[in-house]
Write a protein that holds these residues in place. Structure first.
Motif, PDB file in Angstrom:
ATOM      1  N   ARG A 120       4.590  43.932 -36.726  1.00 18.27           N
ATOM      2  CA  ARG A 120       3.552  43.911 -37.753  1.00 18.27           C
ATOM      3  C   ARG A 120       2.500  42.896 -37.314  1.00 18.27           C
ATOM      4  O   ARG A 120       2.801  41.714 -37.153  1.00 18.27           O
ATOM      5  CB  ARG A 120       4.139  43.523 -39.107  1.00 18.27           C
ATOM      6  N   LYS A 126      -6.711  43.077 -41.313  1.00 15.30           N
ATOM      7  CA  LYS A 126      -5.993  44.306 -41.621  1.00 15.30           C
ATOM      8  C   LYS A 126      -4.628  44.277 -40.946  1.00 15.30           C
ATOM      9  O   LYS A 126      -4.529  44.100 -39.735  1.00 15.30           O
ATOM     10  CB  LYS A 126      -6.796  45.516 -41.126  1.00 15.30           C
ATOM     11  N   GLU A 128      -1.113  46.020 -39.771  1.00 15.30           N
ATOM     12  CA  GLU A 128      -0.631  47.338 -39.385  1.00 15.30           C
ATOM     13  C   GLU A 128       0.663  47.219 -38.598  1.00 15.30           C
ATOM     14  O   GLU A 128       0.988  46.159 -38.048  1.00 15.30           O
ATOM     15  CB  GLU A 128      -1.688  48.063 -38.546  1.00 15.30           C
TER      16      GLU A 128
END
Length: 854
Positions: A120, A126, A128
């Protein structure tokens, strides 16, 4: 074998399906197959899945590590076995940005990384999931490194002789354990970029890792090779040996599931034995008639054996369907938390289930069924010519032999199977004696109940008559008592072990389990760091001093010569250990041998005063390490600390709670021995997710302190334990159903005798209400006595299984003595009353005739 025998057996079975004993046989066999196939499928699929998921903590199913690159020959051997390989390189290096420098733990990965899971990462705010490592020319960094050097995605960072772009901030690595032992913030890069950095030089301290992933068969195939590599100094890790937090949980889950499956099979066997006895008694006249019509003994046996084989085949098919449905339902429940795809079910568990049904039928019904072979044709005219039943000892011996074989087959441990079998037979003898005593006491107690008229006179009279009936049929009552006690014991045992396992797992990882480690706290920073944590961290351990030392001699000999041959590849002999000192026994430690340091030696002054008399310091050693290295109390160990050496004599051995996520140490010295050596401190504490500001303050105020976030490891461990917990819940249902089948079969077998007694009571004026009370009292007394015997047996068996098999501390269960007898009263009483309801509606003449029912 002729078609005539097949037709006769099939017709007889269709006619018998209306009988309660045949239904009990069918249910017991179906449950045995369902339990064994479901658990077989479950262990075959889920165990591989959980082990593979747990392997994410290591990065693969097997991890090899050494200080030089791995040879091509080794790679070819592993790949030929069916394993996929991934290369990693770990080292400590300095990175820079302008005038700022920082030590980092560098991990270089290849294109195969990761074998399992995904990392991760955060890019430009952001987050992802990425199932890959950094591309060439890019590095990923840990949040702590970003805070220390004020970095964000897109910035440049110099690593050695090369400059790279910061591509992402690592929120969680796919293999989080890779960074657990590192004292520096993580930096991840592509392995092909490593030569450009110029960091790999002759004499550089580098760890090369080879991560292998593949099917369990491939790992088993290379097991001899892995053992040889261990002996050559290569560090070999796998999830069961090197992830004790998960390995112990998975091992306990496997053992519990095997235990539950065996309990269900044992219960089914007891139910088969009880139902077969009634089945044989009901067919004695039929066998005599067949003898009159010319059937030989051999043909007679084949007719009834074929009937039971037809029954076993139908029960096996139903049980197999139930087993498949059970494991599918279980995996559907786990699907929400199962991050991997499980392999499809194989055919072996199905075959094992059918084999189990046939073995149970042969072992528990075979000796009783042979009674039909000895039926005389004259029995048609003289009903007293019943063949003698098989000796109880012969029946028990055959059943014990078959069940012992199943024990060995399911556990793959001959010693364990033999121990459980011998212990079970001894328990049966003890139960027989105790059951007789308990029945006699209950009968005497019932005989002394009040006789005068009172509002509850009907209850007292029912209890007196129920107790008298039990005493009158002492042998039959004792047999039923043992059957009920066995059923309640198995159900209680599995339920109790389940509860204790779940309690152990919950206690292992409570909500406030430490999820951060602080390492490299300098003595001058100790008080300030402790003050910074005060009132903020939910739970924290003490601050432990750490001194790095290497074992250089054992009892005056080089370590490799002093330890057993199988321990010469142990990693503790090839690396430095963390040594500490402590005046009192640390939390989570338990002395198993020797004594803790004497009060006079627990202070610096006390130890310094004893140096002149004996310069060898007393030490406390972890019991597992002592066992591996062959050390006992009184042995000496020499440690190299920097340029100096220090001797210690083993004064005590300790068991550690390795699952606690708290600092643990192999070797502990008394105060006053290590203080003059260079040392730092370590502690562990828990922070909620929203307390990121405290971490930022700690990084800013204590830049030299290493903070390790192990929340990702903790969450993975909890995921696995949650899955195992759900598995345990479903398996318990099968055991409970098997236990109910025993109660049902035992009560069905006793119905003719009870019908005869009910008919006699009706002749002498007893009404339905009194009959119901008497039968209810009899069943309740049997249930109470069975529950008390079962509770005693559960306590004794649990203590032995906990110590010898599940690696749990034995404990006393006061509540067991309440709910198990009460459960016996409700179960036996409820099923008995339900089965007896038809007898209470029959005319006395019909009930009296049932005693000789054919």
């Amino acid at each position: 074998m002729s078609g005539r025998l097949l037709r006769l057996s099939w017709r007889g079975l269709k006619r018998d399906l209306r009988s309660g004993d045949v239904r009990a046989l069918f249910v017991a066999l179906a449950l045995a197959v369902a339990a064994s196939t479901m658990i077989g499928f479950f262990l075959d699929r889920l165990d591989r899945g959980l082990t593979r998921q747990a392997g994410q903590l290591l990065g693969g199913d097997v991890v090899l590590e050494q200080s030089r690159p791995f040879e091509a020959e080794l790679r070819e051997t592993l790949e030929a076995a069916g394993l996929t390989l991934s290369d990693q390189v770990d080292m400590v290096s300095m990175v820079s940005r302008g005038d700022a420098f920082q030590s980092v733990s560098l991990k270089a990965v290849d294109d195969v990384y990761p074998h399992y899971g995904a990392s991760r990462v955060s890019r430009g705010g952001k987050v992802e999931e990425v199932a890959a490592g950094p591309p060439r020319g890019e590095v990923w960094i840990a949040p702590r490194l970003a805070m220390l050097m004020d970095l964000q995605s897109g910035d440049s960072l110099r690593v050695g002789s090369a400059t790279f772009r910061v591509g992402a901030v690592i929120e969680r690595e796919a293999d989080p354990s890779a960074g657990f032992g590192s004292f520096n913030p993580r930096l991840m890069m592509h392995v092909d970029d490593l030569p450009a950095t110029g960091l790999v030089q002759e004499g550089s301290r580098i760890e090369y890792e080879l991560l292998a992933a593949g099917p369990a068969q491939a790992v088993e195939e290379v097991a001899p090779l892995l053992e040889r590599l261990r002996g050559e100094g290569v560090e070999v890790r796998d999830v069961r040996q090197d992830r004790p937090r998960l390995g112990s949980a998975l091992a306990r889950a496997d053992r519990y599931l095997s235990l539950a499956g065996l309990a269900a099979v044992l219960l089914a066997g007891v139910a088969v034995a009880m139902a077969t006895r009634r089945y044989v008694e009901r067919h004695l006249d039929t066998a005599a008639l067949l003898r009159c019509f010319g059937a030989s003994q051999r043909e007679l046996v084949w007719i009834f054996v074929l009937q039971l084989l037809w029954l076993a085949l139908a029960a096996s098919l139903l049980g197999a369907v139930l087993g498949l449905a059970g494991q599918a339902a279980l995996l559907a429940l786990l699907g929400a938390v199962m991050p991997i795809e499980l392999p499809p079910p194989g055919i072996l568990p199905l075959g094992m289930g059918i084999f189990t049904a046939l073995a149970v039928l042969m072992g528990f019904a075979g000796p009783t069924l042979l009674r039909l072979r000895r039926v005389s044709a004259l029995k048609v005219l003289r009903r007293e010519l019943d063949p003698l039943p098989a000796s109880a000892w012969w029946v028990v011996t055959v059943a014990a032999g078959v069940f012992g074989g199943l024990l060995w087959l399911y556990s793959s441990d001959g010693v364990l199977a033999l121990g459980l079998l011998v212990g079970g037979l001894a328990a049966l003898l003890a139960l027989w004696g105790l059951g007789g005593v308990l029945l006699a006491l209950l009968a005497r107690l019932c005989a002394h109940l009040p006789r005068q008229a009172a509002p509850h006179d009907g209850l007292w009279r029912a209890l007196r008559l129920g107790g008298q009936q039990l005493a009158r049929r002492r042998t039959a009552s004792l047999g039923q008592l043992l059957a009920f006690a066995t059923a309640l014991f198995a159900m209680g045992m599995i339920a109790l072990v389940r509860g204790d396992l779940l309690d152990t797992w919950r206690a292992q990882l409570p909500e406030d389990t430490p999820n951060h480690f602080a390492i490299n706290i300098q003595p001058a920073e100790r008080d300030a760091f402790e003050a910074a944590l005060a009132g903020t961290a939910d739970a924290r351990s003490a601050l432990y001093p750490m001194v790095r030392g290497r074992i250089t001699a054992i009892d005056g000999q080089p370590p490799l010569e002093a330890v057993p041959e199988q321990a010469r590849g142990d990693n503790v002999l090839r690396r430095e250990l963390n040594l500490t000192w402590r005046a009192d026994l640390p939390t989570g430690n338990r002395l198993v041998a020797g004594d803790w340091f004497a009060p006079s030696a627990s202070t610096a002054e006390g130890w310094l005063g004893a140096v002149a008399a004996d310069p060898v310091a007393p030490i406390s050693l972890e019991s597992g390490l002592a066992e591996r290295l062959g050390l006992t109390l009184g042995d000496t160990m020499t440690f190299s600390i920097g340029s100096e050496t220090l001797q210690g004599r083993v004064a005590s051995l300790r068991d550690l709670d390795w699952d606690s996520f708290r600092p643990n140490f192999y070797v502990i010295f008394p105060p006053g021995v290590l203080e003059d050596f260079g040392h730092s401190y370590i502690t562990a504490f828990h922070l909620d997710g929203g307390e990121r500001e405290l971490l930022r303050n700690l990084v800013r105020d204590f830049p030299a302190v290493t903070l390790l976030d192990v929340e990702s490891i903790l969450s993975r461990v909890r995921e696995v334990l949650d899955q195992v917990t759900r598995a345990v819940e479903l398996v318990l249902v099968f055991v409970l159903l098997a236990g109910v089948s025993v109660l049902y079969a035992a009560l069905v077998a006793s119905m003719p005798v009870r019908a005869h007694e009910a008919g006699l009571l009706r002749v002498f004026g007893a009404g339905n209400r009194l009959l119901s009370r008497i039968q209810g009292a009899e069943f309740a007394l049997l249930g109470l006595a069975s529950g008390l015997l079962a509770a005693l047996l559960v306590e004794l068996a649990a203590a032995g299984i906990y110590v010898a098999w599940l690696d749990l501390a034995p404990r006393w269960h006061p509540a067991l003595w309440g709910w198990l007898p009460l459960g016996g009263v409700l179960l036996v009483g409820g099923i008995g009353q339900w089965l007896s309801r038809g007898l209470r509606r029959q005319a006395p003449a019909a009930s009296l005739g049932l005693l000789g029912e054919t």
